[in-house]
Motif scaffolding. Sequence first.
Motif, short mmCIF file in Angstrom:
data_model
loop_
_atom_site.label_atom_id
_atom_site.label_comp_id
_atom_site.label_asym_id
_atom_site.label_seq_id
_atom_site.Cartn_x
_atom_site.Cartn_y
_atom_site.Cartn_z
N HIS A 199 0.84 -1.20 0.00
CA HIS A 199 0.00 0.00 0.00
C HIS A 199 0.87 1.25 0.00
O HIS A 199 1.90 1.30 0.67
N HIS A 200 0.43 2.26 -0.72
CA HIS A 200 1.16 3.52 -0.82
C HIS A 200 0.20 4.68 -0.59
O HIS A 200 -0.78 4.84 -1.34
N GLU A 201 0.46 5.47 0.44
CA GLU A 201 -0.29 6.69 0.78
C GLU A 201 -1.72 6.38 1.24
O GLU A 201 -2.13 6.77 2.33
N ARG B 178 -4.56 4.27 2.82
CA ARG B 178 -4.62 3.11 3.71
C ARG B 178 -6.03 2.54 3.73
O ARG B 178 -7.00 3.26 3.98
N SER C 88 -9.43 0.79 5.01
CA SER C 88 -10.15 0.93 6.28
C SER C 88 -11.08 -0.27 6.47
O SER C 88 -11.59 -0.83 5.50
N ARG D 21 -12.66 0.35 -1.50
CA ARG D 21 -11.51 -0.53 -1.40
C ARG D 21 -10.86 -0.73 -2.76
O ARG D 21 -9.62 -0.69 -2.89
N LYS E 224 -8.99 2.46 -3.66
CA LYS E 224 -7.76 2.62 -2.88
C LYS E 224 -6.65 1.71 -3.40
O LYS E 224 -5.49 2.13 -3.51
N SER F 286 -1.78 0.87 -4.84
CA SER F 286 -1.01 -0.38 -4.85
C SER F 286 -0.43 -0.75 -6.21
O SER F 286 0.49 -1.57 -6.29
N GLN G 165 8.58 -0.97 -1.16
CA GLN G 165 8.24 -0.69 0.23
C GLN G 165 9.26 -1.43 1.10
O GLN G 165 9.41 -2.65 0.99
N ASP H 194 -7.08 9.51 10.27
CA ASP H 194 -5.87 10.33 10.32
C ASP H 194 -5.74 10.83 11.75
O ASP H 194 -6.42 10.31 12.65
#
Length: 645
Positions: A35-37, A39, A41, A49, A52, A57, A105, A478
């Motif tokens: 995952h990048h930046e 996240r 939930s 999803r 994201k 990704s 990563q 956050d």
Amino acid sequence: MEVTKKNFKEVLKKLPSILNGASFIAIDGEFTGLHHEVRPSPYDTPEERYDKLRKGSMDFLLMQFGMCVFKYEKQKSRYVVHPFNFYVFPHPVSNRKPDHRFLCQSSSIDFLTSFNFDFNKVFRDGIPYLTHAEKESMKEHVREKHVLFEQQAMNSEQSPGFISPMAKKPVEIPAEQKDFIDAVCKKVDDFVNNSEEATLKLEPCTGFQRKLTFQSVKARHASGLMLTTKAGENKGDRYIEVAKATDEDKRNMLKKKLESDLDDVEDAAGFSKVIDLISSTGKPVVGHNIMLDVMHVLHQFSCQLPETLSEFKELVSCVFPKLLDTKVMAGTQPFKDQIPFTGLCELERTLKCAPFTQPECVTAPGYPTYSSETDKSHEAGYDAFITGTCFATMANYLGTFLDPPRGRVTPTCNLIEPFHNKMSLFRVQDLPYINLTGPDLTPSRDHVFHITFPSEWRTHDIQNLFAPFSTVFINWIDNSSAFVCLNNRDESKLIMKNIEQGPDHRVQTYKDYRRSLHNATPDSSPMVAAQPSTSDTGVVTPSEAAPFRTPRGLKRTHDSSEVRGHDPEVAELTAAAAKKQKSMDPNAPVFVSRRSVSPVEVSSTSPQTVKEADQQTIKSLEADKDSAGTEMKDGKKLFDEPTSW
């Protein structure tokens, strides 16, 4: 079997017969990151999803693809396994194109290193690949370049590389290059006048020197010669080959050059051909927590991922018409009560014990042996092998509920159909899967609240705010917002009436939070999970489905008869149990209690409309409940779920 660019062509020749004879195909992937930046939930909708993962990704690289082909031998009652470990890397094809960028990563690299992952083998010997669009674009570029070269070669005043299309006049030879050019011209003159050889190989030189060579030789020999740039033995070396040729010879040489360049592009497509072969067989494809694997496979080897979830579902159904996720199976009845943890390693350990019985799996001759006793975790081929054995074990366990019991259940059996085309939504608490062939479930989240607060707040501050009502589970979005889930659902109705609201914090229901997001971005899609239009029968028709153009080069969409397939063992099994059992309804949503699933209210829909829709849905679900499910011998429903997740 480890497969790199050194032995890929040899392996590729064998794959069609191996894949066509498969009972099912298990896959797994290893990545440079997850995952990048953005996240994920626990309270993402399926659309969120997917979005994201698509945005956060796909910049990582799938660098090892594991595939185990399981073929059942009926005479010996065992599976013969062909394991493959493909190392893949996007090497540039020509002129450093395509030149891919990807992210790493550190935690993922460190994790793979701890399992002795060979990164040198990936970067040095990885199999190249191109998407369908990249391959067609490169072929078009080769053809255009060939047309230009042919025009120049047949023109008495120009030759390939002599004058670039943008140049207006020849390049002046610098003083420091005159000795080099004079020596080259003398060699060519001697070759033309005295040599009986058909070709002359000049010394490797720089690109600028090659340009001057083309220019000078053509000026001295207007016809009768063909100059071609070729790659040397050492990486990066380029040299010029001079050949004596008539106009007809030039045409033939250019034709062979075109065929060779197109073959090079085909070779560069590399591993993408494996995915095309898997797709063309229509065999069941099995994975564990498979969503990220499928997204990476499509993104790297087929085409760019579509922006919407509905288009993504259609794309997956086109490429992989029969997907099975062992994580979805393990978290579903009748397995859920027997399997406490659904991670792959924990699942394998559980399935070694009663009441499960693992089938015999032997490696095909000439292939390295995998077994559950030799741990090679996070080698993609080994993980694919474990995934395949877990699937076969769980499938056979379903046969024990039949009367009389069956020792083996085939991947195309109607008992497996409820698990088809459902991908696990990892760490989404109340939505276990994405349904690729129908609308997604929309569970109630009345006990979930969204809270904003000062960045100085900590976990105990939020817990104290909700302490009078219930203990809570907190998911931080956050440093100034979070989702709060009540452990005691019954207290959810009291929250908004009694909780303390303050100038520095705000609490709202999950539904109001979703509505506020939708109102803030009117062009975005509503929160409700994708709900394709349905006919009166409740079946989504092709004309009602979301439009999506299949990318060029992908396989056609398989129809329902292909997905279900025909299996003589299925027919025999169904006939044997028909007198004592009800037939299963493969279209029934079997994984989540229907009492706990209700449509999510959207602000654009009137309360009366929602109420009527709820009543119709409840009636339809209760009717389905009366007719769906295969009964166990003790009268319980085989796929019944508890009242909540």
